[in-house]
Each structure stands twice: as C-alpha cells, then as structure tokens.
Design an enzyme around this catalytic site. Sequence first.
Site, short mmCIF file in Angstrom:
data_model
loop_
_atom_site.label_atom_id
_atom_site.label_comp_id
_atom_site.label_asym_id
_atom_site.label_seq_id
_atom_site.Cartn_x
_atom_site.Cartn_y
_atom_site.Cartn_z
CB SER A 61 -0.96 -0.02 1.19
OG SER A 61 -1.95 0.96 1.05
CG ASP B 142 -11.40 -18.57 -14.28
OD1 ASP B 142 -12.56 -19.04 -14.22
OD2 ASP B 142 -10.72 -18.31 -13.27
CG ASP C 188 -16.75 -17.87 -10.45
OD1 ASP C 188 -15.57 -18.09 -10.74
OD2 ASP C 188 -17.30 -18.36 -9.45
CG HIS D 295 -5.43 -2.56 0.09
ND1 HIS D 295 -4.68 -2.09 -0.95
CD2 HIS D 295 -5.01 -1.88 1.19
CE1 HIS D 295 -3.85 -1.16 -0.52
NE2 HIS D 295 -4.02 -1.03 0.79
CG ASP E 69 -6.62 -2.99 -3.69
OD1 ASP E 69 -7.37 -2.27 -3.00
OD2 ASP E 69 -5.39 -3.03 -3.52
CB VAL F 73 -11.92 -22.38 -12.13
CG1 VAL F 73 -12.01 -22.92 -10.71
CG2 VAL F 73 -10.83 -23.09 -12.91
#
Length: 528
Positions: A195, A265, A262, A455, A419, A267
């Site tokens: 950060s 990809d 979801d 994050h 994030d 999966v």
Amino acid sequence: MISNYVLLGLSQLLTSVSSTNTHTKACTRDSFASLGLSNINILSIDAKTDHAHWDMVDTLNAYPVSTNMTVEVCQITVNYTHPGWNDKVTTWISLPVGGWNGRFMGMGGGGWVTGSLGALSQAVFGGYAAASTNGGHDELATVRSWALTSEGNLNWANLQDFSSVTIDETAWLGKAATKMFYGKSHNYAYWNGCSTGGRQGHMLAQRYPTQYDGILAGSPAVNWDKFIPAELWPQMLMNALDYYPSSCELEAFTKYATDACDELDGVKDGIISMPGLCKFDPTTVIGKIIQCTNSAVKITTKAAKFVSLVWAGPSDTSGSPLWYGLSYDASLIYLAGTNCTSPSKSCKGVPFTVSEDWQKLFLARNSSAEVLPVTHADYSHHFRQSVNKFSSVMGTRDPDLTGFKQAGGKMISWHGMKDQVIFFNGTENYYRKAMEVDPNLHDYYRFFAAPGAEHCSSGIGFYPGSSLEALVDWVENGTAPDTLQAIATPTATGSAKLPLRTVGLCPYPQILTYTGGDASKASSFTCK
C-alpha cells in the site's frame, strides 16, 4: 492448529543464509554517538537491549502465523530535524543481537503511516537488521495535526517527509548503525512494503535507486494524486443521483457480477480472473428482490446506474475519463460507504477517510471544510488541482527506472485484482508505461496480478506470501521468478468445496489460465 502452508511461510521467513552471533559494539547510546547525516540535526539517540515482540498475524507480503514470539535486539531510536523545516523525525533501527543474516531491510507503512517500530519485528525475526521511520508524525496522530502549519497553509516539509525524504534517510541511518554494531557492512539491502509501503518502494526505485538491491512493493499506492481523489467518485455520484445504497444492495451487485463472470476462466471459485472478458450489465438485475436484514429491497434503475458509473470510474463533465473504477468483484462498501438507519432509508454517504483527508486538508487546506456534497464540475476541478499541485511530490509514477536498472536492482510488485481501495488498473497502467520506456523492464522489474486477492491481503483469492523469498533468490542467486507462488486457503474462501489451493501467479502481461484438471493444483494452470 497451524496449517502446513502457514508453517511453510514461517520457515521461509525465518531462514537466513549467513547468520552470525557476533557484534563488535555494546548496545549503548555512546556506541552510536557518531550516527548522523550532513543534512539533518540529531536531537537525540537512544540505544538499549530489548526484546522485539511479534504477533505474526500482522505481516507485510508474508503468510500470517498466529503465534507470538520475541527476539533480543539492540533497539536504536534516532530523533532529528531538518534545518529550517521545523520538523521532528523519528527513525527506529532494530539489530538482532544474535543470528544476523548479513542483510538489511527497510520496512514501509500504510495509509498515512510512514512506518512504525512494530513493523521491524517481522524483519528481525527473519534475521535482518531493519529500520523504519515515522516520517515526521506519529502513526497514531491525526492527519490534521501535521498537514497544515495553520489554516490555509500546507506544511510542505511534513508532506515531503512523508512522501520521500525520510525513507531515504532511514536507509542511510540504518545501514550506518548496522555497520557500527556488527563491524561490517550488510551484504544485501531489501525494502518490504505494501500500500503506502508499495508506493514508497516505487519512490525508492525512482528517486533513490541505489539504496536497495531488492524492492518488494505490494498493492502500491502509486498515482496517489489521481487515485486518492478517484476514491471520492462514488460519494459524488450518490449526491448527484440522490441515491445512497445500503451495504446489502452493494454486496448484491458484486455477487451478481461475480456469478456472471466467475467461470470465464473455466473454474467456478468466486473469483473473476479475466475481468477484460466480463461484460456484466447491472441493468439486467433491475427489479430483482434482495433480502436484507429485516426487509426486502427491490433493485432500482438508479441503483444500477450508480454501480455502472462506479465500475466505469471517474470522468469529467464532458465524459472524458479521469481514472479507473473498481473491479467487478471488488467490494463497493469501502468507497461507496453509507450510514443508513435501515436499508435504503435515511442514508448518508461516508467517504473513505484517506480521500476525505486529502480533499479537506491538502486541496482545500481547511480542516473544517465540507467535502460533500460536491457538484460534478467541482469534483472534476478538484481532481485536476490534485494532479497539478501534487504530481511531482506524491504521484510516484516516473516510468523511467534507468537508475535502478544501472544499479543492478530488482523489484517485485503484486496487486490483488479484487483490491477494494486502490484501483488495480492503476498499477497495471504504471507497469505498462514503464515497459514502453524500457522494453527490457522484465529483466529487473516484474509485476504479478493476483486474482481474487484484496488490498494487501488474500480475500478469497491467491495471496503471494512467499514474495520476499522469491526476491532474495532473484537478487542473490540470479533466479528470476517466472511465476510467484500464491495460496488461497479454505478459511479465506469460506467454502468447504474449495480446498487449499496453490498457483503460480504470472508476470505481466501474461495471464493465469486454467488448462483443466484439479483446480486446487498449480499444475492445472499455465501462463499465457
């Protein structure tokens, strides 16, 4: 019970390659009396033998371990000022009394915290001599206490201390104290931060390229002058639309988007790994009923428009983009926070504290200024003022890393794609621009995207907690990381259907790609 992956992280963290139990000086103030720099006035130096305590849940770029331990250190505290600046900076230096591994480490901060004494425990337990700085203000101090010299007048000295100056000076002081204590210089120097600490790592590579051999910079807060005002965009939208969503509504949109994208990809794991392919349209869920605490809420056209604009990111009044928006699966409640007496009733916006501080103290320079409500035109003006006034001080986005390259430095940066406070695409943007300056950037600086990670933490996604070990291997053995080991834990996923999962994160611009088979095994993924 501590899981195997946690024990692996612990063993990696505590491994040292050239430990020694000897030191040549006593841990007393007199031993470090000559410590100083030409551009500072030393106010005091204190040194004493102490025990560093480490609650290992609180770690930077490392897997957590819920175990408390102590280690004997020579603890040095240096207080100093810059002539004419009227500031007071504290630098902490922790030197292991036994088991020094011959390395030095600088530890970064987070948010408005430049660094802390507590952060050094992680480094000294790994055998590192370590240093950190308060950047001229206590970590518990309010920003109001140091941002202004008086109402209307920015304390530029304190901002420079926080931005860059003190992290350079801490490296000089820490390395000098290390040599005094052990009677020889460190073999390698490393920076570890996430950060604000990730921004500091990039600042070091850009402005002080010879200080560290290796820099680990997670979720870096680069482009500060842009992404901090961008964090206020959702709050401005609430005022403009007169719509203040409850947390329940916001979480519903995140779930709808995640469910829709979801499996792009291949999966089903609650993670959007290929956001560029995600075309979820929030208007498709208008009219749906969601169950919130003690009441049912119908999703409205205004709600869908709000979320769509948050995902798109801030723009000026002509529609030209100013910065990026949040990822589809990133939680909206941090930047679009509201305080409601009940779902969708009697709500008001609650700005993210760092962006509110920035607007009030550094742009308005008025500790009593009202941040909200604000018009779109005023928002656009404030955004550009932030860039115009603070780019050179806080932007930390110089893409030319020639000095770092010539110094032989190596840097690893990673960013969670989920994030919720620092926009993932901002880091990708910086790396892409650095690649344009130097097509061979990959030889000394590699950036890894972490699907599903939040994050500076795992979230439900893949957290690269062995990044430091990969960096050390690259610096000292020349083994560049083709992938970065990352782990998603059953606890983080919150689902018994998802076991412990390990993958090798891919260096940009490659993408982690599922090839078939057991989705919990790294062998089922490749980089394309």
